[in-house]
Scaffold this active site. Structure first.
Site, PDB file in Angstrom:
ATOM      1  N   GLU A 182       3.159 -15.872  -2.286  1.00  0.00           N
ATOM      2  CA  GLU A 182       2.510 -16.995  -1.576  1.00  0.00           C
ATOM      3  C   GLU A 182       1.507 -16.377  -0.610  1.00  0.00           C
ATOM      4  OE1 GLU A 182       1.141 -18.854   1.088  1.00  0.00           O
ATOM      5  OE2 GLU A 182       3.087 -18.945   2.083  1.00  0.00           O
ATOM      6  N   GLU A 238       0.813  -1.206   0.000  1.00  0.00           N
ATOM      7  CA  GLU A 238       0.000   0.000   0.000  1.00  0.00           C
ATOM      8  C   GLU A 238       0.858   1.273   0.000  1.00  0.00           C
ATOM      9  OE1 GLU A 238      -2.404  -3.378   1.296  1.00  0.00           O
ATOM     10  OE2 GLU A 238      -0.406  -2.660   1.842  1.00  0.00           O
ATOM     11  N   GLU A 266      -7.388 -15.005   5.862  1.00  0.00           N
ATOM     12  CA  GLU A 266      -6.292 -14.046   6.031  1.00  0.00           C
ATOM     13  C   GLU A 266      -6.403 -12.876   5.048  1.00  0.00           C
ATOM     14  OE1 GLU A 266      -2.513 -15.969   5.846  1.00  0.00           O
ATOM     15  OE2 GLU A 266      -2.986 -17.373   7.454  1.00  0.00           O
TER      16      GLU A 266
END
Length: 317
Positions: free
Chosen positions: A74, A60, A83
């Site tokens: 991953e 971000e 998650e």
């Protein structure tokens, strides 16, 4: 090229490191970026110091001077989406990836299958034992200290029921526990799915064929991902990573086991007509809720006596 830190440590990148060591291009034409804590030492080695540049930061907040060719990440969680790490990957794709760039992995699928397991009955026993322990606690508090905590009993019962009976569990499922084949109920083309589509509620209809007879104690959920590259730059050899039940044991993702009480009776040849809805939890958007309606269809006595869909709900914590 972007690399996200691997939970397995630098050794997992050794094949890539060997390929990079033989590369003679400058770093930014390759668009090479590594986000992680351990790779500064890697990039300082004589073989890689002119190839790898390490930038530590979040997707971000990180900015690059140009677009990249490849993003490797991953990001997969339990049952693929737990998650919510895919959010950041799609943000990185939209910010950094060239129009003809590739994502690795490039595609993902989510599966469900009916299964048998003694763990469903064990969960019920654990719930009953917990409530018995609570009643003993109430008796002792009142007998020894003249304190009546029965006003908390209903809240405690609800909490324990949600934990033991309405929460999915990590499992190492053997293929012989499955009562039918896994069926993909959701597919993602990671190069094209939007962040808005990903954040929206996942709703899907899926039919699960029964090969063996019931009772069905639980549903088994897993995922697989493909490494195909992009249409403009396909991989030399496509690779599939699956987390499905395997006789040699599970990956660290295991499978998610959605247990039921009571179980569902059915016969070989029946079909489970299911509607699946997966949403993000309001308190913690990285965790999930799954609601499912199930109806037995077919020619068996169980299907004929099935009055309507059964409603099931689980937390994926």
């Amino acid at each position: 090229m972007m690399l996200r830190e691997s939970r397995y440590g630098p050794a997992s990148w050794r094949p890539l490191q060997q390929r990079l060591a033989s590369t003679r291009h400058s770093p930014w034409p390759l668009g090479f970026l590594v986000l992680g804590y351990y790779y500064p030492a890697l990039s300082a080695t004589p073989q890689l110091d002119h190839i790898v540049e390490v930038i530590q930061g979040t997707i971000e907040t990180t900015e690059l001077p140009e677009k990249v060719d490849i993003i490797i990440s991953e990001w997969m969680g339990y049952f693929l989406l737990r998650e919510s790490m895919l959010d950041s990957v799609l943000l990185a794709r939209d910010k950094f990836l060239k129009p003809d760039g590739a994502l690795y992995p490039s595609h993902a699928r989510m599966y469900l299958a009916p299964m048998r397991t003694s763990s469903a009955a064990s969960r019920v026993n654990d719930f009953q034992n917990s409530m018995y322990g609570w009643s003993e606690f109430l008796r002792e508090m009142k007998g020894y200290y003249q304190v009546d905590l029965d006003c908390l009993s209903e809240a405690f019962r609800t909490e324990q029921k949600e934990y033991y009976l309405n929460t999915s569990a990590w499992g190492n499922v053997h293929p012989t526990q499955l009562l039918g084949p896994g069926v993909a109920f959701k597919k993602y083309d990671l190069l094209n799915v939007t962040l808005e589509q990903l954040k929206a509620d996942l709703a899907a209809d899926v039919d699960l064929p029964m090969v063996d007879g019931g009772p069905i104690d639980a549903f088994c959920g897993w995922f697989d991902v493909d490494f195909q590259g992009s249409p403009e730059h396909p991989a030399d050899e496509a690779v599939r990573l699956t987390t499905g039940p395997d006789p040699t044991g599970s990956t660290h993702w295991g499978q998610q086991v959605f247990m039921m009480n009571p179980s569902i009776d059915c016969a070989p040849g029946d079909t489970l007509s299911c509607n699946v809805k997966i949403t993000r939890q309001q308190v913690n958007h990285r965790l999930l809720e799954m609601a499912m309606s199930v109806k037995v269809e077919g020619k068996s006595i169980y299907a004929q006596e099935s009055s309507g869909p059964r409603q099931l709900n689980w937390h994926i914590d």
